[in-house]
Every structure is written in C-alpha cells, then in structure tokens.
Design a protein around this motif. Structure first.
Motif, PDB file in Angstrom:
ATOM      1  N   SER A  94      44.758  45.785  39.214  1.00  0.00           N
ATOM      2  CA  SER A  94      45.673  46.860  38.844  1.00  0.00           C
ATOM      3  C   SER A  94      46.137  47.672  40.056  1.00  0.00           C
ATOM      4  O   SER A  94      47.015  48.504  39.932  1.00  0.00           O
ATOM      5  CB  SER A  94      45.023  47.773  37.802  1.00  0.00           C
ATOM      6  N   HIS A  95      45.538  47.452  41.224  1.00  0.00           N
ATOM      7  CA  HIS A  95      45.996  48.168  42.418  1.00  0.00           C
ATOM      8  C   HIS A  95      46.754  47.274  43.395  1.00  0.00           C
ATOM      9  O   HIS A  95      47.417  47.778  44.291  1.00  0.00           O
ATOM     10  CB  HIS A  95      44.807  48.786  43.166  1.00  0.00           C
ATOM     11  N   PRO A 266      49.444  54.539  45.189  1.00  0.00           N
ATOM     12  CA  PRO A 266      48.274  54.102  44.410  1.00  0.00           C
ATOM     13  C   PRO A 266      47.912  52.634  44.598  1.00  0.00           C
ATOM     14  O   PRO A 266      47.930  51.862  43.661  1.00  0.00           O
ATOM     15  CB  PRO A 266      48.705  54.371  42.965  1.00  0.00           C
ATOM     16  N   GLY A 269      44.251  50.392  49.302  1.00  0.00           N
ATOM     17  CA  GLY A 269      43.688  51.215  50.365  1.00  0.00           C
ATOM     18  C   GLY A 269      43.067  52.476  49.789  1.00  0.00           C
ATOM     19  O   GLY A 269      41.939  52.839  50.101  1.00  0.00           O
ATOM     20  N   ARG A 270      43.833  53.132  48.927  1.00  0.00           N
ATOM     21  CA  ARG A 270      43.329  54.356  48.295  1.00  0.00           C
ATOM     22  C   ARG A 270      42.103  54.021  47.448  1.00  0.00           C
ATOM     23  O   ARG A 270      41.126  54.751  47.426  1.00  0.00           O
ATOM     24  CB  ARG A 270      44.396  54.957  47.379  1.00  0.00           C
ATOM     25  N   PHE A 272      40.023  51.679  47.912  1.00  0.00           N
ATOM     26  CA  PHE A 272      38.888  51.429  48.794  1.00  0.00           C
ATOM     27  C   PHE A 272      38.267  52.745  49.248  1.00  0.00           C
ATOM     28  O   PHE A 272      37.053  52.921  49.217  1.00  0.00           O
ATOM     29  CB  PHE A 272      39.332  50.609  50.008  1.00  0.00           C
ATOM     30  N   ILE A 287      36.527  44.527  47.053  1.00  0.00           N
ATOM     31  CA  ILE A 287      37.689  44.681  47.930  1.00  0.00           C
ATOM     32  C   ILE A 287      37.436  44.004  49.271  1.00  0.00           C
ATOM     33  O   ILE A 287      38.313  43.334  49.824  1.00  0.00           O
ATOM     34  CB  ILE A 287      38.035  46.172  48.132  1.00  0.00           C
TER      35      ILE A 287
END
Lengths: 317, 298, 562
Positions: A94-95, A266, A269-270, A272, A287
């Motif tokens: 979802s990211h 969103p 990276g965020r 993580f 991740i």
C-alpha cells in the motif's frame, strides 16, 4: 547466458540471506524496542508491558526468533506489523505506489535533462556551458537533498505559492492535474542527484564514442554532424547509460526516503522511518528485504544490459 | 633483499605524482576547480581552528535578549539563534566538529575498507569470496536505510556518530582496493617477491598497498565529502550530534521550525555544508584526473 | 492522562523520528478553566445543524492512527478513530462529569449501581442501539469486551483495573453486573475509556489478535469505518442510525501529516480544516492568531513537563539537592522565551482543572542565592573546577530527553547554564524515542529525564501507579514509578484514595499527597502544558475537553455553518 543467470540468481539468494542476518541482528540488538511507544504514554504498567513482550515473543533467544522469521519468510509469510496489526506485505504494497510514482517520474526527468546536458557538454567540450554544467553537477552532488527540498518549499510554496508544500494530492480532489501539481516539487528534488550523475556519465560516454573509428568514418563520409551525433553516437552511448540507472537504485531509494520526508509523501521511505522509530521489526525487515531485492534486480539488469551492449564482456563474474 | 629493492622502485614511481613537477601534479594544477576546492578546504579548516579564538562570543553563550538577531546586525555579524547565541561562533565551532567528523570517519572507514579489500584481493579463494559477499550484502542496503538502522543501536555522541558513518561507508573503498590488489597481484615484481619467499604481510603492505595509493587517495577525498553529508542527514533524521555541541547538521535541523521567520538559520549551515562537500568533491575529481591517466581522455 | 496530545506524554516522545522535529513545540499558556470554554469559543448563537449529514471535515494529525481495535496496544492518536467508531459506557465531559453513553446511567453508591463498599457493580444499558452492521447491541457485548481484555492470549492494551473484575453476569439483554476483587474507585474512570467491541464479529475469528475486524472496525459510534490510505488518511462516513446527537457531517477525514511544521503549513493554506493533538507549534502561535478565517485556541491539558530524577542517583537522592535544583530553574524564562508564554507554571502533579488540585502549595521562585545556600548547608563544597562535591560524590548528572525535540533541547541548555552557576554540572544525554522509552526508562537506568507526562489514572486523580513503592519496575513492581520513590506515608494515602468513593474525602487525601510531593520533590514540576489547536471559522461544535484524550471526542455533533 542461462548458466550466467542461474549463477547470478544463486548469488543473489546468498546475498539476501546475509542481508537478512545483518538486518535482523542490527535491529534486535538495538536498545529499546517496540514497547517503548507504549511505555512513554505512562498509562500502561510494567505488568502490561511484560505481558505484551511475552505475547509478541520478544523474550525468546535471538537465533530462535531469527529462525522463525526466516522459516515463515520462506513460506511467503512476511509477518504481522506490530504497529499496524496488518500483514507486512500488504503494508508495503500500500506504500509502494507512491514511491514508484516518485522514483519513475524523477528518473525520467533526470534521464532527459541529464542526457541533454551531457550531450551538449560533450559536443561543446570546454565551452562555458560545459564548465557550468560540470560545476553544477558537482554542486548538485554536494547539496544535502533535504536542504534543497526545504529551499524549494520555502521559495516555491511559502514564498511564491506556486507549488503545494507537501502531500500526494488534495483530499477530495484526486484528479491527474492535482496529482501532477503535487508531484513537481518532490520530483525535482529527487531528480537533482540523478541528473548530475546522468549528465556526467553521458558526457564521458559520448566523448568515448565520438572518438571511435566508426564515428570518424561516418564524419569522413560526410554524414551531417547532427545525424552523426544522434544516430550513431547517442545510440551507442545510451546502453551503458541504462546500466548506470540499474546501479543507481540504492541511491535513488535513499533519496526517495529523504524527499518523502520533506514533502510528507506517503511512500515507503516514510513508512520505513515510522517503522524504525516504532521498532516495528517485521515491517522494517520486510522493507529491508524488499529494497535489497530491488537493488539486486537493478544490478542484475545492469549486468545483463551491459553484456548486451558490449558482447566482449566475459560473463564470468 | 632484491625483493625490497623492487618494492622501493615501484613505490617511487607510484608516489611521484605528489612531487610538484610531476605530470600528475601538473594535471592537478591545471584542474582549476580542484585548486579552488583545495584552497577552500584549507581556508575553511583554518577559519574553524583559529576563528573561534578571535571572536568575542563563545558558541555556547546564551543571551536571550539578543535572540533571532538577523545577519549584519551590530555585534553579531551573522545574527543569532533562538537562544541568542552568535551564529558565526557556532558556525565555526560546528565546522570544527563537522570537519573532524568527516576526517575521522574517513580515516576509520579507509582503515576498515583497506584491510578488508586487501585481504579479499590477496587471498582470492574462499576468504576473498566470503568477504566480498559481505561487502555486497552491505551495499544492498540503501545508505540512508543502513544509517538509520544502525543509528538505532547507539546513543548519539561525536564518537558514536563517527563510528556510525565509518561503519556504513567503507564498502566502496574495500571494492576499489580489492580490484586494485587483484590486478597488481599478477604483476611481475609481485610474482618475483613471492618467488623470493617474502612473507604475505610484507608483500601486502610494502608492495601492493603503496601501488594502490592513487586510487585510495581519491577514494579518501570523496569519503570525507560523503561523511560530512552523512552527518547532516543523520541530524536531519533526528539521530545526530546532541546539543550543546554544534555541528552543521544539527544547526540545520534546529533551523527547520524557523524556516519562515528566520530563514538565515537554515541557509547558513546549509551553504557551509554545500561548500565543504563540493570542495572535497572537486579535489577528489581533480585527483582522479591527475592520478589516473586512463581517465584523461584525448 | 488526557490526551498527551502534545506529544508530551508518550506519544510525542514515542513519536517517530520525524515528528521529533517540533514535537515539543506545543504550548499554550495561561488559560481558562475547563468550564465555560465552549461558550468563549463561539460567541454568536450557532445556526442549527443540517437535517441530514452534509459536508466533510479534514482533521490534521501529526501522528498516524494505525491500531483500530480499541482494546489492543495503541497510542493516543489511535483514539481519534476509536472515539468515532466506538462508544464507551460513559464518558467525561469538559467539566469532568461522567455522562452515560451506552449505559442509561453512571453507576454510583447513591443510585445503587455500586454496592458492598465498591465490590459489586451493576450497569443498565441503553436499548435500541445497533452496531454499524445492523446487529443489536446487548449486554453480551459488554461481557465479551471485559472478558476479552483478560483473555490470556489476547494482546490487550492494559489490564489495569480490569484484572480485578470477576463473576460477570448478564442479567438481561440490557443489564450486566460483576464483582471486583477489591474496592477500586478509579475503575469508573477507566471504563470511561474502555470502548465496547461487538461480540458477534470478534468471536467468529479464530484469533481475535488477527481478526479482519482489526483492519476494518465495526462499532456503535457516530461514524462508520470508510477506507484507509495507509501513510496518508482515513475516511470515516456518517452512521445515520447513531443513537446520540448527530452525526451532522457526511464524512470525516483524518489526515496524517508527519511533521508539525508541515501540518501547520497545510492548516494555513486550508488543506486541513483543523489541527488537534500535537497542535500548532509554539513558535507559530503569534502568527497563527492573525490568520484570517481561522480560530486558534489554547486548550487545557493534563500533562506536565517535569524533570524526573532517578532517586537512586547518589546526588539526586538527596532532598536538599533536589530543592536547590528546583530553586535554580528559571521557569519564567523557559515558558516565556522558549514557549512564547503559552504554558503555565505549576507546583502540583495534578492538573489545575482537576477537582483534586491543591492550589495552596508553596510557589517556586527562581533564586540562585537560595539554591547556593541550600547546597552549602547540606555540605556540598565547591571544588576547584567549580563543581560541588560531598563525600567524594561530585554534584553532576545527565538530563535525557528524546532527540530531535528542539524546543526541549533549548530548555536543557538554559537549565545547564543556570545550574552551572550554583556549582552543578549537568550533561545532556539525549536518545531516540525508541531507545529512551525502552529499558532505559522503564528499568530506571537514567539519571534524570526531561519528560511530559500525566500523573493520574485516565481522568481519576489516583497517581498510585506513578508514586507507590510497589510500582517500581526496577524493583519488580508492576507500575510506572520510574523515579523509584518510596515513602510509607504516601503508600498509605494512595491506598486510602483508591478505596474511598466519596469525592470530598478523596480530595482531602490528594491535597495532603500534593503537599508531600511538593516538599519531597520526587519530580520537579516545571509547567502544565497548554497546547494550541486551531480550526476553520464556520466549524461548529468543536469543544476542547481536558478529560478526553483527543478533541475529536464529540465529532458527531460537529457541522459547518452554511
């Protein structure tokens, strides 16, 4: 060719195993843990915290936890997030869209811009443009990405009001135009480093090609310069460039993490960052493994293309 | 005996680029950006060492009444921060820290990278393979991801940040050294030394290492640039050097909430980082051109 | 523990590295008592609410809600969702009164709901309430909820109080009773924060820890679960069958912006309609009040900023040292300069709005001479380096807080400068949230902490888990007494307070307790938080509530004046 592939894939599997061990060890040896979040609130007692640690299996010996994680991973079960109580694979999925959107668009921008600057620099070698491009590329590689992002926001969002200061789209307006408008800032920031890298490599690989015999021959035959450059030189300089892109994946991922942070994008990276400060071990491991696969895939593709571009390269490594 | 002699001659050849009139150095001097970078580095280092002693303000002196003075205001040339501390004094002290972090992280990462690279390159078999797979595995982590994961292990202080950066930036060096050593290994003089019965350690340190020095110097210079940048990233992500010690990274980090009201707080340390990092990059680039003639395209 | 919104308490700290940035920035100052607040926020008579749910509101949060089962571990921001989707049996209004929600009345000794000195409880539930999927709400759901919390394999958030419940009996579809192992007055407050979950959905799952329900909750609240874009927002939609007031909004979007400065920027440009929770950073307060079309409010909050000494530290264990340190904290400078005058200085561990608050405690004053005198008298002699020494123990210690909290770091540096003048050497030893709140905190491995936290049990003034000597985790206790404070008189008062249901009697107990804490200084109170929240003009119904963990507590009755 196929033995080469099999070898590379086997090597990649070994690497992934080592990556998972390093990642797991780093995470679990770190002081603090997923319960810190709750301890800080003050309304959970030590008895509650101890019970949850027990329920999450955090009290078991590390090798046991690793073995269990690996066994589940091998069966395709990436585990459940501590923070989200959802399957890790689902969370990553979802990211990933937001991150890919950012990475692909900035790579495209960097390719176009970098190729243009590099080619022009090679053609007009030692010109003012070439000198400026060289200095510009070096500076671009030296600017802290997040600082550049902050400057962009300060100038174009706060000052001029041209760009939104963050987000992927406005709530209630998911139109393509709106999304592109939001993409401009982060895309430019992320493309900065890649553009510099591309332009440098493009320039030197063009210079190399331009001096090859067949180009000289083409020139001697009276083929127009423009055609010589675009038809012959550019085409031959391009393939090695694509391999650069493959090897550039880790840098791009790092850049994406920082850019997403600055522009509240969103993406992964965020995710993580949030996961690591929460010590959401299953998600962080997920991740790390996912990015490692991307990096290995990038370098594998680079190798394959490099082999295609230059059949002289022996495939023995 | 003769093994020694061969070694020495090789070293002289390899080291000659450092002599003023050597072709390498002339190439370097021709590289105007590199000269600019070298001058900037020397100037910055001197300013950071001497500067704080000449200033009337200490970097930690708090004067609440003077807070948020903009640049060019009377006693404070570059203004003051949210606690009324002199920004010039902080910038210079921060420079000491950031440059020191850059250099020390470079030294440690070079030491790790050179050792691992040499061993891997020299003992090609299983040892080399295992070491290089470890290097490959470390390179599978995007650098920021690795920095973040390891920063979770440590509590932030200057030495631990140095270690953190060193631990995440030795891999490229190891690769470069390994490749160099591998190719040097087959050279005649090394083969001769082996035949003469020289010990492995002697061959590695007296013959192979000096001849790989050109690429090591280039890598070291770029490594300093990388380390200074890494320090700022760690600070930005909240794991950096802690107050009251200033560093360019944490000055920038603390400036973020004042971006609109006091933009100079963010602009000055950002510019300092960019200047320092690009200077090292210019020098590294120049050195590469100078020391590695293969790159010197027609 | 009201909302520790500010992030003060847990959440903030805990917050992910990036929030770290201005976490602290919250602040707000001298404020009005909780009462009468709503009135001051809206002066004109409000237009009537719309006949059917219309419009949407975008609520900006600087942390992301991720846990949706209200019984499982989560942080405060998760409650923004729980409050909309679920209901409790009763809840606290801004004045601190419990008002019934799923129950018909709040049990008390007067109405017979609580009897046998607090051992027997009986609750009547409201009839005609349905779950979002249409199933009826009954006493079985309450029984299931209370049992699930104590179920061995279930990852419940906290069992404080709940662990005392036994013999739950469903006396009819809408009546339930249980017994307590011992009298425990704060349980009433704990239940005001215990959301009731549907039995018919959760019992179907083989393991309630992984039930699909946890990702798409179903409750009885004013809003139904809509959809979630992880890392970005959660959309809730109106529950038209809601049993209470409203909902008047068709949609409510909870928007996650992982940085307080960025969140404020989006509030300024109108991308979010209001900011709650961690709020508007203090340094933007002056600018924010001038924004056209925005209402900026300082809201009451029960969290305190304190210096938490480790009482086993060789120097900090001495009362005179703590008193001297306290006398040399320049509270006014901290509040006025760093927090723009928003927060209010305090002497007590209880929030000033609480009925248990003792206003007669001695006032701290910034007095370096007095601090020096205290230390001289206690035998701390200045050494050559200027740092005091007693019996070979130097007067030095570290203050830790979470990294990246820049305003708090400024605070540390001010304190360092003041303490240096009285011969105290202070070091800063900050750590990332996940490290500091791990064993370093829970097992009392720190020397001292600068922390924002609350000393009560939900809205009950009982601070037993923070002050009782059997609550020291480092000594095998089960609470959160990380200072490691041990005081026999305090233990006695705390026990009495828990067993007493009469408010006047309890008040006397807690006043005495506050006097002891002020004298002994097991915590050095600096200020009570006054965070700043803001909303767009035209939003009607927003009402800060110090007794709710998030100011979305009454979102069902919000609407736009149009």
């Amino acid at each position: 060719m196929s033995t080469f592939l099999v070898r590379r894939l086997l090597q990649a599997l070994v690497l992934l195993l080592i990556v998972s061990m390093i990642g797991f060890a780093i995470l679990h040896l770190a002081p603090g843990g997923p319960l810190s979040q709750f301890a800080a609130g003050g309304d959970m007692t030590q008895a509650d915290l101890d019970r949850i640690a027990e329920q999450l299996g955090l009290n078991r010996p590390l090798p046991v936890q690793y073995a269990e994680w690996l066994w589940r991973m091998l069966r395709g079960d990436w585990g459940l997030s501590y923070r989200d109580h959802q399957p890790v694979l689902h969370i990553i999925a979802s990211h990933i869209g937001a991150t890919m959107e950012l990475m692909l668009s900035s790579t495209l921008l960097a390719m176009l811009l970098g190729a243009w600057v590099g080619i022009l620099g090679a053609i007009r070698r030692y010109s003012l443009f070439d000198a400026l491009a060289t200095i510009g590329a070096m500076i671009a590689l030296s600017i802290p990405t997040f600082w550049f992002g902050l400057v962009i926001i300060y100038v174009f969002s706060v000052g001029l009001g041209w760009l939104p200061a963050g987000n992927r789209y406005t709530i209630g307006d998911g139109s393509a135009l709106n999304r592109i408008h939001h993409l401009i800032g982060p895309c430019i920031v992320l493309a900065l480093v890649s553009t510099a890298v591309w332009s440098r490599y493009m320039r030197s690989s063009m210079l190399e090609v331009v001096n090859q015999d067949y180009i000289r021959t083409a020139r001697a035959k009276g083929v127009p310069e423009r055609q010589v450059l675009l038809r012959h030189a550019f085409r031959n300089a391009l393939l090695p460039m694509i391999t650069i892109t493959g090897l550039h994946v880790p840098t791009l991922l790092s850049g994406a993490l920082v850019t997403e942070t600055v522009f509240t994008w969103p993406g992964m990276g965020r995710l993580f960052l949030d996961s690591i400060s929460y010590r959401d071990y299953p998600t962080v491991m997920g991740i790390l493994m996912f990015t490692a696969v991307l990096v290995l895939l990038g370098s594998l593709i680079a190798d394959l293309l490099y082999g295609l571009a230059d059949p002289r390269i022996a495939r023995n490594g | 005996m003769s093994a020694d002699l061969t070694g020495v001659t090789e070293v002289r050849i390899a080291a000659s680029p450092f002599l003023w009139n050597s072709p390498g150095f002339r190439r370097f001097r021709r590289h105007r950006l590199a000269v600019f970078g070298a001058v900037a580095i020397v100037a910055m280092t001197l300013a950071c060492i001497v500067g704080p002693m000449l200033l009337p303000y200490s970097d930690t002196f708090i004067d609440i009444r003077q807070r948020f003075a903009p640049p060019f205001s009377d006693p404070h040339v570059l203004g003051t921060d949210p606690l009324g501390r002199d920004i010039l004094a902080r910038l210079l002290m921060a420079g000491r820290i950031s440059l020191a972090v850059g250099f020390s992280a470079m030294l440690i990462s070079m030491a790790i990278g050179i050792c691992i690279g040499m061993i891997a390159g020299f003992y090609e078999g299983a040892v080399g393979a295992v070491l290089m797979r470890f290097v490959d595995a470390m390179l599978c982590f995007p650098s920021i991801f690795l920095l973040l994961a390891i920063s979770a292990l440590i509590s932030p202080s200057v030495p631990s940040i140095v270690m953190l950066i060193a631990m995440t930036s030795w891999m490229e060096v190891a690769r470069v050294v390994e490749a160099q050593i591998k190719s040097l290994r087959t050279r005649d003089y090394v083969v001769a030394a082996v035949a003469m019965g020289a010990s492995n350690r002697r061959i590695m340190f007296r013959q192979l290492l000096p001849n790989a020095i050109a690429s090591i110097v280039v890598a070291a210079t770029l490594n300093v640039a990388h380390a200074i940048l890494a320090e700022s990233y760690i600070s930005f992500l909240g794991y950096g050097i802690q107050p009251p010690t200033p560093s360019w990274g944490n000055m920038l980090e603390n400036a973020q909430s004042y971006l609109t009201s006091a933009p100079w707080l963010a602009i000055l340390p950002g510019a300092a980082i960019t200047l320092a990092v690009s200077s090292f990059n210019f020098v590294g680039d120049g050195l590469r051109d100078a020391l590695d003639p293969r790159m010197d395209l027609p | 523990m009201t909302k520790h919104s500010d992030g003060t308490t847990g959440s903030v700290f805990a917050m992910p590295a990036l929030h770290r940035r201005h976490l602290l920035a919250l602040g707000a100052g001298g404020f009005l008592a909780a009462s009468g607040f709503g009135a001051s926020a809206q002066t004109k008579p409000a237009p009537p609410p719309p006949a059917k749910p219309t419009g949407q509101v975008v609520v900006g949060l600087s942390q992301e809600p991720t846990a949706f089962n209200p019984l499982m571990p989560g942080i405060e921001v998760d409650e923004t969702v729980w409050m909309q989707v679920f209901n409790t049996m009763w809840l606290a209004d801004p004045q601190g009164n419990l008002t019934p929600d799923l129950a018909t009345e709040v049990p008390s000794e007067a109405n017979g709901g609580i009897s046998e000195g607090g051992l027997a409880w009986k609750v009547k539930l409201r009839e005609g309430i349905t779950w979002h999927d249409g199933a009826p709400f009954t006493a079985e759901d309450v029984k299931y909820t209370l049992e699930l919390i104590n179920a061995p394999g279930f990852k419940s958030r906290t069992r404080v109080g709940h662990a005392l419940v036994k013999d739950i009996v469903v006396k009819g579809p809408h009546e339930i009773s249980w017994r307590m192992e011992k009298a425990y007055a704060p349980y009433l407050a704990l239940l005001s924060n215990t959301f009731i979950v549907p039995k018919h959905l959760l019992e179907k799952a083989s393991d309630p820890n992984t039930a699909p329900f946890n990702g798409a909750p179903v409750g009885t609240g004013p809003f139904k679960w809509g959809q979630r874009t992880p890392g970005d927002n959660i959309t809730l939609v109106a529950n038209e069958r809601y049993h209470g007031k409203g909902p008047y909004l068709e949609k409510a979007v909870l928007k996650y912006v992982p940085d307080q400065t960025a969140l404020y920027a989006q509030f300024r440009t109108g991308q979010v309609d209001l900011i709650i929770g961690t709020g508007i950073p203090a340094n933007f307060y002056a600018e924010a009040v001038k924004l056209p079309g925005r209402k900026i409010v300082k809201i009451p909050n029960a969290s305190l900023e304190i210096l938490m000494p480790n009482l086993e530290h060789p120097a900090l264990s001495e009362k005179a040292v703590r008193q001297a340190l306290y006398a040399s904290i320049n509270k006014q400078a901290i509040i006025d300069v760093i927090f723009y005058g928003l927060h209010k200085p305090t002497e007590s561990f209880a929030p000033q709005e609480s009925w248990a608050y003792n206003p007669n405690l001695p006032q701290q004053s910034y007095d370096l001479a007095k601090a020096n005198e205290l230390l001289d008298d206690a035998g701390w002699k200045r050494s050559g380096s200027g740092v005091r020494i007693k019996n070979g123990v130097p007067l030095e210690f570290a203050v830790s807080t979470t990294t990246g909290a820049s305003l708090r770091e400024q605070c540390q540096q001010l304190m360092m400068q003041d303490w240096q003048q009285v011969g105290v050497s202070m070091k800063i030893n900050n750590m990332p949230a996940a490290v500091i709140w791990g064993e370093f905190y829970t097992r009392s491995k720190f020397q001292s902490l600068l922390v924002g936290t609350a000393f009560r049990t939900v809205i009950d003034p009982d601070p037993a888990s923070r002050f009782a000597s059997d609550a020291i985790p480092a000594k095998n206790g089960s609470g959160a007494n990380q200072m490691q404070w041990q005081n026999a008189e305090v233990d006695k008062l705390l026990k009495e307070g828990q067993e007493t249901f009469d408010q006047a009697k309890r008040k006397a107990i807690y006043w005495k307790l506050q006097e002891i804490v002020r004298e002994e200084l097991p915590i050095l109170p600096i200020y009570q938080y006054v965070p700043v929240e803001g909303y767009k003009e035209g939003l009607i119904g927003y009402e800060p509530n110090i007794n709710a963990r998030q100011n979305t507590w009454n979102m069902g009755s919000w609407y736009w004046a149009r």
